[in-house]
Scaffold this motif. Structure first.
Motif, PDB file in Angstrom:
ATOM      1  N   GLY A  11       0.804  -1.213   0.000  1.00  0.00           N
ATOM      2  CA  GLY A  11       0.000   0.000   0.000  1.00  0.00           C
ATOM      3  C   GLY A  11       0.837   1.263   0.000  1.00  0.00           C
ATOM      4  O   GLY A  11       2.057   1.252  -0.190  1.00  0.00           O
ATOM      5  N   GLY A  12       0.164   2.397   0.253  1.00  0.00           N
ATOM      6  CA  GLY A  12       0.860   3.671   0.295  1.00  0.00           C
ATOM      7  C   GLY A  12       1.877   3.741   1.411  1.00  0.00           C
ATOM      8  O   GLY A  12       2.968   4.307   1.248  1.00  0.00           O
ATOM      9  N   ARG A  13       1.539   3.208   2.574  1.00  0.00           N
ATOM     10  CA  ARG A  13       2.482   3.161   3.701  1.00  0.00           C
ATOM     11  C   ARG A  13       3.744   2.405   3.301  1.00  0.00           C
ATOM     12  O   ARG A  13       4.870   2.830   3.594  1.00  0.00           O
ATOM     13  N   HIS A  15       4.888   1.910   0.235  1.00  0.00           N
ATOM     14  CA  HIS A  15       5.648   2.692  -0.736  1.00  0.00           C
ATOM     15  C   HIS A  15       6.539   3.698  -0.010  1.00  0.00           C
ATOM     16  O   HIS A  15       7.712   3.883  -0.364  1.00  0.00           O
ATOM     17  N   ASN A  35       2.452  -2.901  -6.492  1.00  0.00           N
ATOM     18  CA  ASN A  35       2.466  -1.446  -6.358  1.00  0.00           C
ATOM     19  C   ASN A  35       3.567  -0.906  -7.267  1.00  0.00           C
ATOM     20  O   ASN A  35       4.743  -1.245  -7.097  1.00  0.00           O
ATOM     21  N   ASP A 287      -1.409   4.812   8.080  1.00  0.00           N
ATOM     22  CA  ASP A 287      -1.514   5.110   6.660  1.00  0.00           C
ATOM     23  C   ASP A 287      -2.739   5.997   6.504  1.00  0.00           C
ATOM     24  O   ASP A 287      -3.865   5.502   6.608  1.00  0.00           O
ATOM     25  N   PRO A 288      -2.570   7.314   6.399  1.00  0.00           N
ATOM     26  CA  PRO A 288      -1.474   8.020   5.750  1.00  0.00           C
ATOM     27  C   PRO A 288      -0.360   8.569   6.640  1.00  0.00           C
ATOM     28  O   PRO A 288       0.597   9.161   6.125  1.00  0.00           O
ATOM     29  N   TYR A 328      -5.023  11.881   0.092  1.00  0.00           N
ATOM     30  CA  TYR A 328      -5.295  10.672  -0.675  1.00  0.00           C
ATOM     31  C   TYR A 328      -6.315  10.953  -1.769  1.00  0.00           C
ATOM     32  O   TYR A 328      -7.324  11.622  -1.541  1.00  0.00           O
ATOM     33  N   TYR A 358       2.028   5.599  -4.430  1.00  0.00           N
ATOM     34  CA  TYR A 358       0.940   4.764  -4.921  1.00  0.00           C
ATOM     35  C   TYR A 358       0.415   3.879  -3.801  1.00  0.00           C
ATOM     36  O   TYR A 358       1.159   3.435  -2.936  1.00  0.00           O
ATOM     37  N   ALA A 359      -0.884   3.601  -3.853  1.00  0.00           N
ATOM     38  CA  ALA A 359      -1.502   2.723  -2.854  1.00  0.00           C
ATOM     39  C   ALA A 359      -2.145   1.550  -3.575  1.00  0.00           C
ATOM     40  O   ALA A 359      -1.478   0.577  -3.911  1.00  0.00           O
ATOM     41  N   SER A 360      -3.439   1.625  -3.856  1.00  0.00           N
ATOM     42  CA  SER A 360      -4.134   0.514  -4.477  1.00  0.00           C
ATOM     43  C   SER A 360      -4.516   0.883  -5.908  1.00  0.00           C
ATOM     44  O   SER A 360      -5.537   1.532  -6.148  1.00  0.00           O
ATOM     45  N   ARG A 375      -8.267   3.102  -1.638  1.00  0.00           N
ATOM     46  CA  ARG A 375      -7.548   4.357  -1.854  1.00  0.00           C
ATOM     47  C   ARG A 375      -6.489   4.179  -2.941  1.00  0.00           C
ATOM     48  O   ARG A 375      -5.759   3.195  -2.946  1.00  0.00           O
TER      49      ARG A 375
END
Length: 430
Positions: A11-13, A15, A35, A287-288, A328, A358-360, A375
């Motif tokens: 996920g974004g975390r 990344h 990702n 996250d975020p 987000y 990037y996340a999903s 997200r």
């Protein structure tokens, strides 16, 4: 020795974690989806279920990982850290038992009570939905209704805010959950303090303020997080040094009660008229919130991980001073009825001074990206003030396609003024 770090999660975390690690180690990654941001940073990315202990151990062994970093909560709940430890591989994250500080809200509250952890809210626990629903309709005052297990930040309902008591009782009775925690409704403004923990050491990070509601003006249902703000410096404008120290003292009390805890301990606190009270704990980076924290952390994350593994004192953490705003982008209808499949063209070149995580998203063979139903991506801007950082984010997100939306008020002067005014009234006893 060059460390071979295996990062779990996509996920974004994660990344943001990959971005913090990639320059200092040989980075491998494993996640259930590809990702594109992590893929570009890692030497290799393997598709597997990061919550499958056997699969993770096999892969960590195959890539000769010297360290494993667990990003999301599901692998912790599944006992991945325990399995890696049994195989002689160090993982930075709590054991399955210690992760209950997040994964089992009944354990969390009962642990706090047994260990005199400050900041406790009044609560009751239930293992029967009907009993929990009856309690909600009969108790004096408004309450926060929480399923005991993991819900991705979307399971909590607050009476007198999101819904009525009868509606909350219906929510309980029609839910798939059996175990519940019913807590007093806390009035105030939420903050997050995250800490890196190992070998009895605690290294806390600056305050972050999350925006969990789906729509502008703090309207709509709870989400996994629509964005977050931090700084400049260690605090946000509506938090004080005393608030921060109280939060740190609470985190210390948790670590004292969980003597072998290692990994991230994330405390979410409500700033109330009586000081910070605990909303919840998480056993990993937020996250975020990770994006605010890791983009300003000057101490190499790898140095912290290696010291944790080697039984050494954790290095003190240094952070740059600018304010950060993370926003987000999500698919239309998120979180209740999201519609995926929108093509997105955003990349590092198109976000200007802001940083992209990037996340999903679905990455296709032709190089195109489309949204899923979660997200999609986050953009982090920096500035001398929170509104200045928000300006950077606004520029990066100026041209979104139909089918994707953001909260445009994160980091705005209006929202900051609202938070500041609310805390002044509470502290003045109004």
């Amino acid at each position: 020795m060059t460390e071979r770090v295996l990062l779990l999660g996509g996920g974004g975390r994660e990344h943001a974690l990959a971005d913090a690690l990639a320059d200092d180690c040989t980075l491998s990654a494993a996640a259930s989806t590809r990702n594109p941001g992590i893929d570009a940073l890692a030497d290799d990315l393997t598709i597997l279920d990061p919550a499958d202990p056997a699969a993770v151990v096999d892969h960590a062994t195959a890539v000769d990982a010297t360290l494993v970093v667990v990003g999301p909560e599901a692998p912790l709940a599944a006992g991945v850290v325990d399995a890696l430890s049994d195989a002689g591989i160090y993982a930075f994250g709590p054991t399955q038992a210690d992760a209950r500080i997040e994964t089992d809200k009944q354990f969390q509250r009962e642990f706090m009570a047994a260990n005199d952890v400050p900041g406790q809210a009044d609560f009751e626990t239930f293992d029967d939905s009907d009993a929990a629903a009856d309690y909600v309709t009969g108790v004096d005052g408004h309450v926060a209704v929480k399923p005991a297990g993991l819900t991705g930040g979307k399971g909590v309902r607050v009476t007198g805010d999101q819904l009525s008591k009868p509606a909350a009782a219906d929510y309980i009775r029609t839910s798939d959950h059996d175990d519940w925690v019913i807590e007093e409704r806390l009035d105030g403004v939420e903050i997050t303090v995250q800490a890196l923990v190992a070998n009895g050491d605690i290294r806390t990070t600056p305050v972050v303020h999350d925006h969990g509601r789906a729509y502008e003006g703090d309207d709509g249902p709870n989400t996994g997080g629509m964005g977050s703000i931090a700084g400049p410096g260690r605090l946000v404008p509506f938090a004080t040094d005393a608030d921060y120290q109280a939060a740190v003292d609470t985190i210390r009390a948790v670590v004292d009660g969980l003597e072998d805890y290692r990994g991230v301990l994330y405390g979410q606190f409500m700033l109330t008229a009586d000081g910070p009270k605990v909303v919840e704990f998480n056993a990993r980076f937020g996250d975020p919130e990770a994006m605010n924290t890791l983009t300003t952390m000057e101490t190499p994350l790898l140095d912290v991980l290696a010291a944790a593994r080697d039984g050494e004192a954790l290095p003190e953490l240094a952070f740059s001073e600018p304010a950060t705003v993370c926003t987000y982008a999500v698919p239309d209808g998120y979180p209740t009825d999201p519609t995926g499949g929108t093509t997105i063209t955003i990349d590092d070149a198109s976000t200007g001074d802001a940083e992209l995580f990037y996340a999903s998203v679905d990455a296709h063979d032709d190089g195109s990206l489309t949204t899923t139903t979660s997200r999609s991506f986050a953009v982090v801007g920096t500035g001398d003030s929170i509104p200045a950082a928000a300006t950077s984010v606004d520029a990066a997100l100026a041209d979104l396609p139909d089918g994707v939306r953001v909260r445009r008020d994160i980091g705005s002067e209006t929202l900051l003024a609202d938070r500041n005014a609310r805390m002044r009234r509470l502290r003045d006893g109004q």
